[in-house]
Design an enzyme around this catalytic site. Structure first.
Site, PDB file in Angstrom:
ATOM      1  N   SER A   1      40.843  30.714  53.945  1.00 54.98           N
ATOM      2  CA  SER A   1      40.867  31.345  52.739  1.00 54.98           C
ATOM      3  C   SER A   1      42.245  31.743  52.095  1.00 54.98           C
ATOM      4  O   SER A   1      43.133  31.202  52.222  1.00 54.98           O
ATOM      5  CB  SER A   1      39.831  32.377  52.662  1.00 54.98           C
TER       6      SER A   1
ATOM      7  N   ASP B   1      30.893  24.940  49.915  1.00 56.00           N
ATOM      8  CA  ASP B   1      32.073  26.144  49.584  1.00 56.00           C
ATOM      9  C   ASP B   1      32.617  25.725  48.155  1.00 56.00           C
ATOM     10  O   ASP B   1      33.055  24.688  47.801  1.00 56.00           O
ATOM     11  CB  ASP B   1      33.254  26.167  50.638  1.00 56.00           C
TER      12      ASP B   1
END
Length: 329
Positions: free
Chosen positions: A171, A272
């Site tokens: 991330s 995602d």
């Protein structure tokens, strides 16, 4: 965390729902935070992994949690310098989430992990985290170039293979990896150390122009959410949401052919919301003229950072196996 009475009496200056709340008096309330846990030289439940905390720098304050597999005999091991996720706003190298992940990871992959504790926004807005992570990489490299580096770490000196240094992150940490690679491609590390490879897991990239499934996402939720996050973590960023640090394909961004490593793995998850940005980055590197070895790994039925949130799942084990092949192959 402040009491509810105190919370109601203060005015909110900025807020990212479910993530962080900033009050006008300067107080920061993190709403999504896993508990901190201590390291263990001899984990009673996982005797194949040792961990300890080490200081990298006093000023600014930068530290790390190191993980070492055992027994290691006399062999030298690859070194993985890792940057945790959390949107630059929360999480820690010392949290339960990352400690559990790396205990599981290092029990299966013979590498030394240096999990970096960098400074968080909004108290320390970007580029503070980038500076901290570059300083951490310089610190690792100093163990290769100097017989007596500052804050000397015996695990690196005794067991590290400095011809096999890797970067990794998830991330926001994946975003950091990209920015470290661009810097490593244009600046010299101590001892002229070279980063062999890197992996970016579900990297946090964005831009003003939606791509792929982002158009549908914008129609169902606040379109300025990512912009709010970026403005909070990097107020005044050059180019705003099209700053090259979050949009590597923005006008004026450095050419990706300058990535400073020889092997690169991009990891995405099918469910995602950042999935398409990861694939977009992979395609851009592929078409940039970069001469390294590039691969894409996707777990189609999983969501963002599933391997951190549920490290004992089968898909997390599959992810670790893919990383083991990348790091040790």
């Amino acid at each position: 965390m402040a009491s509810s009475t105190a919370t109601k009496s203060r005015e909110i200056a900025a807020e990212i729902p479910t993530v962080v709340r900033v009050y006008k008096d300067g107080t920061v309330e993190r709403l999504r935070e896993s508990s901190f846990v201590p390291p263990s030289l001899d984990d009673p439940q996982l005797t194949t992994v040792s961990s300890k905390d080490t200081l990298i720098s006093h000023e600014p304050s930068i530290s790390a949690r190191l993980y070492l597999p055992k027994p290691i005999d006399n062999k030298k091991l690859p070194i993985l310098v890792y940057f945790h996720g959390g949107g630059f706003l929360f999480e820690s190298a010392f949290s339960q989430s990352y400690h559990s992940h790396f205990n599981c990871f290092v029990s299966q992959v013979d590498v030394i992990v240096v999990s970096v504790e960098y400074r968080l926004a909004p108290e320390h807005p970007l580029p503070a985290a980038y500076h901290d992570c570059w300083a951490s990489l310089q610190w690792v490299a100093a163990h290769y170039s100097s017989p007596n580096p500052t804050n000397r770490e015996p695990w690196l000196i005794n067991h590290g293979d400095f011809t096999r240094v890797f970067l990794g992150g998830d991330s926001a940490g994946g975003n950091i990896v990209h920015n470290m690679l661009m810097r490593a491609g244009s600046e010299t590390l101590p001892g002229s150390l070279k980063v062999l490879g890197a992996f970016l897991s579900h990297p946090f990239f964005y831009g003003s122009q939606p791509i792929g499934s982002e158009q549908a996402t914008i129609a169902t939720q606040a379109p300025d959410y990512m912009l709010k996050v970026w403005n909070l973590v990097f107020p005044g960023a050059p180019g705003g949401i099209d700053c090259p640090m979050i949009n590597p394909m923005a006008d004026g961004a450095p050419c990706l052919a300058g990535i400073g490593c020889s092997k690169l793995l991009i990891c995405v998850a099918g469910k995602d919301k950042l999935r398409d940005r990861g694939v977009w980055y992979y395609d851009a590197v592929k078409n940039s003229g970069w001469l390294g070895e590039l691969d894409l790994f996707e777990e189609t039925q999983e969501d963002h950072v599933y391997h951190i949130n549920n490290p004992q799942s089968q898909t997390a084990h599959n992810f670790i196996k893919r990383l083991a092949s990348f790091l040790l192959g």
